[in-house]
Design an enzyme around this catalytic site. Structure first.
Site, short mmCIF file in Angstrom:
data_model
loop_
_atom_site.label_atom_id
_atom_site.label_comp_id
_atom_site.label_asym_id
_atom_site.label_seq_id
_atom_site.Cartn_x
_atom_site.Cartn_y
_atom_site.Cartn_z
N CYS A 24 0.79 -1.27 0.14
CA CYS A 24 0.18 -0.21 0.01
C CYS A 24 0.78 1.64 -0.28
O CYS A 24 1.49 1.39 1.02
CB CYS A 24 -0.88 0.19 1.28
SG CYS A 24 -2.29 1.59 1.68
N CYS A 49 -0.17 3.96 2.17
CA CYS A 49 0.40 3.55 3.99
C CYS A 49 1.60 4.16 3.80
O CYS A 49 2.38 4.52 5.12
CB CYS A 49 0.20 2.16 4.24
SG CYS A 49 -1.76 1.21 3.95
#
Length: 107
Positions: free
Chosen positions: A30, A33
């Site tokens: 991600c 993230c």
């Protein structure tokens, strides 16, 4: 510094904590993230006395992800006294915004 938690120690590290806990539900793949990591590290230092920040890898810990109905990454969930009290989905929060958000729950 944010520490990592798992399905196995989530109850002990998050639900039983006497501090406010911010759980960062994240994944290695991600990008957003990863973009939040430096901000979360700064906030964990800034609020070390009042807030614990932990990271939970969604791919390795499906039980907790399912229990809290996490469907997008990153998901930031605040726990107080063992209960989820607020949630933010997605990246984009600044350090100042996160601190203000967390301090509103620490009071």
């Amino acid at each position: 510094m944010a520490r990592h938690v798992t399905d196995a120690d989530f109850a002990n590290q998050v639900l039983a904590s006497d501090k406010l806990v911010l759980v960062d539900f994240w994944a290695e793949w991600c990008g957003p993230c990863k973009a939040m990591d430096p901000i979360l590290e700064q906030v964990s230092t800034d609020l070390a006395d009042t807030v614990s920040i932990v990271k939970l890898d969604v791919d390795s810990n499906p039980s907790t992800v399912t229990q809290y109905n996490v469907r997008a990454m990153p998901t930031l969930m605040v726990f107080k006294n063992g209960e989820p009290v607020d949630i933010k989905v997605g990246a984009g929060q600044s350090r100042a915004q996160l601190i203000k958000w967390l301090e509103s729950h620490a009071a």
